[in-house]
Design a protein around this motif. Structure first.
Motif, PDB file in Angstrom:
ATOM      1  N   TYR A  59       0.830  -1.203   0.000  1.00  0.00           N
ATOM      2  CA  TYR A  59       0.000   0.000   0.000  1.00  0.00           C
ATOM      3  C   TYR A  59       0.865   1.253   0.000  1.00  0.00           C
ATOM      4  O   TYR A  59       1.951   1.285   0.593  1.00  0.00           O
ATOM      5  N   GLY A  60       0.341   2.290  -0.644  1.00  0.00           N
ATOM      6  CA  GLY A  60       0.962   3.587  -0.520  1.00  0.00           C
ATOM      7  C   GLY A  60       0.785   4.099   0.899  1.00  0.00           C
ATOM      8  O   GLY A  60      -0.206   3.798   1.566  1.00  0.00           O
ATOM      9  N   ASP A  61       1.745   4.893   1.360  1.00  0.00           N
ATOM     10  CA  ASP A  61       1.717   5.349   2.751  1.00  0.00           C
ATOM     11  C   ASP A  61       0.448   6.123   3.085  1.00  0.00           C
ATOM     12  O   ASP A  61      -0.068   6.027   4.203  1.00  0.00           O
ATOM     13  N   SER A  62      -0.060   6.888   2.138  1.00  0.00           N
ATOM     14  CA  SER A  62      -1.204   7.759   2.427  1.00  0.00           C
ATOM     15  C   SER A  62      -2.518   7.008   2.571  1.00  0.00           C
ATOM     16  O   SER A  62      -3.502   7.591   3.045  1.00  0.00           O
ATOM     17  N   VAL A  63      -2.552   5.741   2.194  1.00  0.00           N
ATOM     18  CA  VAL A  63      -3.818   4.998   2.254  1.00  0.00           C
ATOM     19  C   VAL A  63      -3.773   3.832   3.232  1.00  0.00           C
ATOM     20  O   VAL A  63      -4.788   3.171   3.458  1.00  0.00           O
ATOM     21  N   LYS A  64      -2.621   3.584   3.832  1.00  0.00           N
ATOM     22  CA  LYS A  64      -2.500   2.468   4.769  1.00  0.00           C
ATOM     23  C   LYS A  64      -3.483   2.624   5.920  1.00  0.00           C
ATOM     24  O   LYS A  64      -3.629   3.705   6.488  1.00  0.00           O
TER      25      LYS A  64
END
Length: 115
Positions: A59-64
Protein backbone atom coordinates in the motif's frame (compact mmCIF):
# COMPACT_ATOMS: atom_id res chain seq x y z
CA UNK A 1 -4.06 -8.21 -26.10
CA UNK A 2 -5.15 -7.53 -22.52
CA UNK A 3 -8.22 -5.49 -21.69
CA UNK A 4 -8.56 -3.88 -18.26
CA UNK A 5 -11.86 -2.37 -17.13
CA UNK A 6 -12.52 -0.48 -13.90
CA UNK A 7 -15.84 0.43 -12.31
CA UNK A 8 -17.19 1.82 -9.08
CA UNK A 9 -15.97 5.40 -8.95
CA UNK A 10 -18.17 8.33 -8.03
CA UNK A 11 -18.80 11.21 -5.68
CA UNK A 12 -18.73 10.69 -1.93
CA UNK A 13 -18.52 12.89 1.14
CA UNK A 14 -15.43 12.94 3.32
CA UNK A 15 -15.49 10.03 5.74
CA UNK A 16 -17.47 7.88 3.35
CA UNK A 17 -16.60 4.69 1.50
CA UNK A 18 -16.37 3.45 -2.07
CA UNK A 19 -15.46 0.12 -3.63
CA UNK A 20 -13.70 -0.07 -6.96
CA UNK A 21 -13.69 -3.17 -9.14
CA UNK A 22 -11.36 -4.22 -11.92
CA UNK A 23 -11.53 -7.10 -14.39
CA UNK A 24 -8.83 -8.05 -16.86
CA UNK A 25 -9.39 -10.24 -19.89
CA UNK A 26 -7.40 -11.50 -22.84
CA UNK A 27 -4.13 -13.38 -22.92
CA UNK A 28 -2.83 -13.18 -19.35
CA UNK A 29 0.25 -15.06 -18.24
CA UNK A 30 3.50 -14.35 -16.45
CA UNK A 31 1.70 -11.75 -14.39
CA UNK A 32 3.57 -10.06 -11.56
CA UNK A 33 0.71 -8.27 -9.84
CA UNK A 34 -2.57 -6.46 -10.26
CA UNK A 35 -3.24 -3.23 -8.51
CA UNK A 36 -4.40 0.35 -8.36
CA UNK A 37 -2.70 3.65 -9.08
CA UNK A 38 -4.19 7.13 -8.94
CA UNK A 39 -3.49 10.48 -10.52
CA UNK A 40 -4.76 13.83 -9.34
CA UNK A 41 -4.74 16.87 -11.67
CA UNK A 42 -1.23 18.23 -12.12
CA UNK A 43 0.35 15.38 -10.17
CA UNK A 44 2.17 12.17 -11.04
CA UNK A 45 0.53 8.79 -11.05
CA UNK A 46 1.13 7.11 -7.70
CA UNK A 47 0.77 3.56 -6.48
CA UNK A 48 -2.22 3.00 -4.21
CA UNK A 49 -2.23 -0.75 -3.64
CA UNK A 50 -0.99 -3.94 -5.29
CA UNK A 51 -1.75 -7.63 -4.96
CA UNK A 52 0.51 -10.42 -6.19
CA UNK A 53 -0.55 -13.86 -7.32
CA UNK A 54 0.95 -15.17 -4.08
CA UNK A 55 -1.34 -12.95 -2.03
CA UNK A 56 1.18 -10.31 -0.98
CA UNK A 57 -0.23 -6.81 -0.66
CA UNK A 58 1.48 -3.45 -0.71
CA UNK A 59 0.00 0.00 0.00
CA UNK A 60 0.96 3.59 -0.52
CA UNK A 61 1.72 5.35 2.75
CA UNK A 62 -1.20 7.76 2.43
CA UNK A 63 -3.82 5.00 2.25
CA UNK A 64 -2.50 2.47 4.77
CA UNK A 65 -5.15 1.55 7.31
CA UNK A 66 -7.96 3.03 5.19
CA UNK A 67 -7.87 1.12 1.90
CA UNK A 68 -7.91 -2.63 1.37
CA UNK A 69 -7.07 -4.47 -1.83
CA UNK A 70 -8.47 -7.91 -2.51
CA UNK A 71 -9.11 -10.08 -5.48
CA UNK A 72 -9.42 -13.39 -7.21
CA UNK A 73 -6.27 -13.65 -9.24
CA UNK A 74 -7.43 -16.85 -10.91
CA UNK A 75 -10.31 -14.82 -12.33
CA UNK A 76 -8.12 -11.76 -13.01
CA UNK A 77 -10.23 -9.53 -10.82
CA UNK A 78 -9.16 -7.10 -8.12
CA UNK A 79 -11.05 -4.78 -5.81
CA UNK A 80 -10.22 -1.72 -3.77
CA UNK A 81 -12.28 -0.99 -0.67
CA UNK A 82 -11.76 2.63 0.29
CA UNK A 83 -12.89 3.76 3.75
CA UNK A 84 -12.54 7.02 5.65
CA UNK A 85 -12.12 8.87 2.38
CA UNK A 86 -10.54 12.31 2.41
CA UNK A 87 -10.71 15.15 -0.13
CA UNK A 88 -7.06 14.48 -0.96
CA UNK A 89 -8.07 11.03 -2.22
CA UNK A 90 -9.78 12.74 -5.14
CA UNK A 91 -8.18 11.44 -8.34
CA UNK A 92 -8.62 9.22 -11.35
CA UNK A 93 -8.00 5.65 -10.21
CA UNK A 94 -6.39 3.26 -12.68
CA UNK A 95 -6.27 -0.50 -12.52
CA UNK A 96 -3.06 -2.07 -13.76
CA UNK A 97 -1.83 -5.54 -14.66
CA UNK A 98 1.94 -5.76 -14.34
CA UNK A 99 3.81 -8.27 -16.48
CA UNK A 100 7.34 -7.46 -15.20
CA UNK A 101 8.44 -5.78 -18.44
CA UNK A 102 5.23 -4.03 -19.39
CA UNK A 103 1.90 -2.93 -17.92
CA UNK A 104 -1.65 -2.91 -19.16
CA UNK A 105 -3.79 -0.05 -17.86
CA UNK A 106 -7.51 0.51 -17.63
CA UNK A 107 -9.17 3.70 -18.77
CA UNK A 108 -9.52 4.99 -15.22
CA UNK A 109 -12.46 5.81 -12.99
CA UNK A 110 -13.00 9.15 -11.28
CA UNK A 111 -13.25 9.30 -7.49
CA UNK A 112 -14.27 12.64 -6.01
CA UNK A 113 -14.39 13.24 -2.27
CA UNK A 114 -16.18 16.37 -1.13
CA UNK A 115 -15.37 18.12 2.14
Amino acid sequence: QVQVVESGGGLVQAGGSLRLSCAASGIIFSRNYMGWYRQAPGKQRDMVATLTSGGRTDYGDSVKGRFTISGDMAKNTVYLQMNSLKPEDTAVYYCVVDFFTRRSWGQGTQVTVSS
